[in-house]
Design a protein around this motif. Structure first.
Motif, PDB file in Angstrom:
ATOM      1  N   LYS A   1      45.380  26.268  18.243  1.00 25.62           N
ATOM      2  CA  LYS A   1      43.706  26.878  17.942  1.00 25.62           C
ATOM      3  C   LYS A   1      43.954  27.873  16.960  1.00 25.62           C
ATOM      4  O   LYS A   1      43.148  28.094  16.331  1.00 25.62           O
ATOM      5  N   LYS A   2      45.234  28.682  16.760  1.00 23.76           N
ATOM      6  CA  LYS A   2      45.131  29.636  15.833  1.00 23.76           C
ATOM      7  C   LYS A   2      45.904  28.927  14.741  1.00 23.76           C
ATOM      8  O   LYS A   2      45.564  29.546  13.439  1.00 23.76           O
ATOM      9  N   ALA A   3      46.698  28.170  14.980  1.00 20.74           N
ATOM     10  CA  ALA A   3      47.368  27.537  13.731  1.00 20.74           C
ATOM     11  C   ALA A   3      46.779  26.475  12.844  1.00 20.74           C
ATOM     12  O   ALA A   3      47.139  26.246  11.723  1.00 20.74           O
ATOM     13  N   LEU A   4      46.188  25.799  13.460  1.00 10.98           N
ATOM     14  CA  LEU A   4      45.310  24.657  12.774  1.00 10.98           C
ATOM     15  C   LEU A   4      43.958  24.960  12.164  1.00 10.98           C
ATOM     16  O   LEU A   4      43.574  26.135  12.597  1.00 10.98           O
ATOM     17  N   PHE A   5      43.635  24.465  11.304  1.00 11.07           N
ATOM     18  CA  PHE A   5      42.285  24.438  10.781  1.00 11.07           C
ATOM     19  C   PHE A   5      41.150  23.705  11.648  1.00 11.07           C
ATOM     20  O   PHE A   5      41.312  22.439  11.817  1.00 11.07           O
ATOM     21  N   LEU A   6      40.254  24.583  12.371  1.00 13.09           N
ATOM     22  CA  LEU A   6      39.339  23.941  13.116  1.00 13.09           C
ATOM     23  C   LEU A   6      38.022  23.692  12.328  1.00 13.09           C
ATOM     24  O   LEU A   6      37.446  24.427  11.720  1.00 13.09           O
ATOM     25  N   PHE A   7      37.834  22.453  12.586  1.00 12.99           N
ATOM     26  CA  PHE A   7      36.405  21.936  12.124  1.00 12.99           C
ATOM     27  C   PHE A   7      35.513  21.905  13.199  1.00 12.99           C
ATOM     28  O   PHE A   7      35.655  21.357  14.056  1.00 12.99           O
ATOM     29  N   ASN A   8      34.443  22.822  13.127  1.00 13.36           N
ATOM     30  CA  ASN A   8      33.530  23.129  14.088  1.00 13.36           C
ATOM     31  C   ASN A   8      32.348  22.167  14.208  1.00 13.36           C
ATOM     32  O   ASN A   8      31.803  21.911  12.828  1.00 13.36           O
ATOM     33  N   ALA A   9      31.588  21.963  15.218  1.00 13.75           N
ATOM     34  CA  ALA A   9      30.262  21.565  15.122  1.00 13.75           C
ATOM     35  C   ALA A   9      29.215  22.302  14.598  1.00 13.75           C
ATOM     36  O   ALA A   9      29.053  23.493  14.747  1.00 13.75           O
ATOM     37  N   PRO A  10      28.581  21.941  13.544  1.00 12.14           N
ATOM     38  CA  PRO A  10      27.399  22.736  12.988  1.00 12.14           C
ATOM     39  C   PRO A  10      26.017  23.119  13.803  1.00 12.14           C
ATOM     40  O   PRO A  10      25.356  23.943  13.642  1.00 12.14           O
TER      41      PRO A  10
ATOM     42  N   ILE B   1      37.671  18.951  15.969  1.00 13.68           N
ATOM     43  CA  ILE B   1      39.137  18.649  15.659  1.00 13.68           C
ATOM     44  C   ILE B   1      40.099  19.900  14.949  1.00 13.68           C
ATOM     45  O   ILE B   1      39.415  20.670  14.443  1.00 13.68           O
ATOM     46  N   GLY B   2      41.128  19.651  15.319  1.00 12.07           N
ATOM     47  CA  GLY B   2      42.208  20.619  14.591  1.00 12.07           C
ATOM     48  C   GLY B   2      43.021  19.967  13.305  1.00 12.07           C
ATOM     49  O   GLY B   2      43.626  18.709  14.045  1.00 12.07           O
ATOM     50  N   VAL B   3      42.888  20.349  12.348  1.00  9.91           N
ATOM     51  CA  VAL B   3      43.721  19.610  11.221  1.00  9.91           C
ATOM     52  C   VAL B   3      45.139  20.580  10.981  1.00  9.91           C
ATOM     53  O   VAL B   3      44.844  21.632  10.748  1.00  9.91           O
ATOM     54  N   CYS B   4      45.921  19.565  10.658  1.00  9.97           N
ATOM     55  CA  CYS B   4      47.305  20.290  10.364  1.00  9.97           C
ATOM     56  C   CYS B   4      47.740  19.730   8.924  1.00  9.97           C
ATOM     57  O   CYS B   4      47.733  18.520   8.903  1.00  9.97           O
ATOM     58  N   PRO B   5      47.941  20.478   7.792  1.00 12.45           N
ATOM     59  CA  PRO B   5      48.609  20.104   6.763  1.00 12.45           C
ATOM     60  C   PRO B   5      49.759  19.343   6.751  1.00 12.45           C
ATOM     61  O   PRO B   5      50.734  19.781   7.667  1.00 12.45           O
ATOM     62  N   ALA B   6      49.865  18.284   6.149  1.00 13.46           N
ATOM     63  CA  ALA B   6      51.079  17.156   6.521  1.00 13.46           C
ATOM     64  C   ALA B   6      52.475  18.041   6.240  1.00 13.46           C
ATOM     65  O   ALA B   6      53.347  17.773   6.908  1.00 13.46           O
ATOM     66  N   ASP B   7      52.656  18.895   5.422  1.00 12.38           N
ATOM     67  CA  ASP B   7      53.940  19.737   5.223  1.00 12.38           C
ATOM     68  C   ASP B   7      54.189  20.846   6.297  1.00 12.38           C
ATOM     69  O   ASP B   7      55.133  21.328   6.397  1.00 12.38           O
ATOM     70  N   GLN B   8      53.026  20.981   7.227  1.00  8.14           N
ATOM     71  CA  GLN B   8      53.320  21.897   8.378  1.00  8.14           C
ATOM     72  C   GLN B   8      53.601  21.172   9.528  1.00  8.14           C
ATOM     73  O   GLN B   8      53.728  21.788  10.544  1.00  8.14           O
ATOM     74  N   LEU B   9      53.485  19.913   9.619  1.00  7.01           N
ATOM     75  CA  LEU B   9      53.464  19.030  10.766  1.00  7.01           C
ATOM     76  C   LEU B   9      54.641  19.343  11.602  1.00  7.01           C
ATOM     77  O   LEU B   9      54.692  19.609  12.751  1.00  7.01           O
ATOM     78  N   LYS B  10      55.804  19.504  10.857  1.00  7.54           N
ATOM     79  CA  LYS B  10      57.285  19.364  11.674  1.00  7.54           C
ATOM     80  C   LYS B  10      57.246  20.940  12.193  1.00  7.54           C
ATOM     81  O   LYS B  10      57.828  20.894  13.348  1.00  7.54           O
ATOM     82  N   GLN B  11      56.828  22.002  11.690  1.00  8.84           N
ATOM     83  CA  GLN B  11      57.050  23.327  12.180  1.00  8.84           C
ATOM     84  C   GLN B  11      56.239  23.342  13.199  1.00  8.84           C
ATOM     85  O   GLN B  11      56.434  24.044  14.079  1.00  8.84           O
ATOM     86  N   ILE B  12      54.938  23.023  13.315  1.00 11.62           N
ATOM     87  CA  ILE B  12      54.232  23.137  14.248  1.00 11.62           C
ATOM     88  C   ILE B  12      54.724  22.299  15.573  1.00 11.62           C
ATOM     89  O   ILE B  12      54.615  22.585  17.048  1.00 11.62           O
TER      90      ILE B  12
END
Length: 216
Positions: A111-120, A190-201
């Motif tokens: 929840k700190k590492a991903l981009f959280l898309f929140n309910a409006p 949802i929590g979104v992870c940039p593709a280039d950071q997927l391996k690190q996470i």
């Protein structure tokens, strides 16, 4: 980019959270004989249908209600001065130190590492049929999201409206609701992870899975 290694070290230094147990409504308090240092259990069962340890009883108008532990842990304080007294709603009775499980640590980091898309707004949320089918068939990480993508359907007061994604491009790594759930405003969908950071996470998740020692 969040320093995940540093965050993990911080969690290891303080691997618990303190939970305040308060009364849901006015009434007279009766404790159950528990003491500071005692261990308590949280809800159990496949659906968490079996309540946790009874911490206290609250009586109002001859109607007695059990106050139970929401998580397993250790009692760190009890307001014994409130025994047999009438208290107002929201009064804190007990504090429990809950030691984090592997899954809770992982979710905290994500929840700190991903981009959280929140309910409006508070409403029922659904993935669009196309996205839902892809998630069910190949998993959430098979879905790449981009700015403006048609991603959700919002159902409120018998009206359905589309909700487009707004945020950085990436893969859906975590989903925080089930289709048709009522979700409060500002809660993550949802929590979104940039593709280039997927391996690190994923490496950090694997590290927690292998190294984290849970407390009974």
């Amino acid at each position: 980019m969040l320093n995940i290694k540093e965050l993990l070290e911080e969690i290891k230094a303080s691997p618990y959270e303190e939970i305040e147990i308060s009364v849901p409504h006015t009434g007279t308090v009766e404790f159950t004989g528990l003491k500071v240092g005692d261990k308590v259990k949280g809800p159990t069962g496949e659906w968490k249908e079996k309540p946790g340890t009874v911490l206290a009883k609250l009586t109002r108008e001859r109607n007695t209600k059990n106050i139970t532990a929401p998580e397993k842990g250790e009692i760190v304080s009890i307001r014994q001065d409130l025994e047999d007294r009438f208290v107002e709603a929201g009064e804190v009775l007990i504090k429990i130190r809950h030691f984090l499980s592997k899954e809770e640590v992982i979710q905290l980091i994500l929840k700190k590492a991903l981009f959280l898309f929140n309910a409006p707004e508070k409403a029922k949320y659904y993935f669009t049929p196309e996205v839902d089918a892809k998630i069910k068939g190949s998993g959430e990480r098979s879905v790449k999201v981009t700015e403006g993508m048609d991603l959700f359907i919002v159902s409120r007061m018998k009206r359905e409206t589309p909700l487009n994604y707004s945020g950085p491009e990436g893969l859906i790594y975590s989903v925080y609701f089930h289709n048709g759930d009522n979700v409060d405003a500002a809660q993550p969908l949802i929590g979104v992870c940039p593709a280039d950071q997927l391996k690190q996470i994923q490496e950090v998740v694997n590290r927690v899975q292998s190294e984290w020692e849970e407390v009974d």
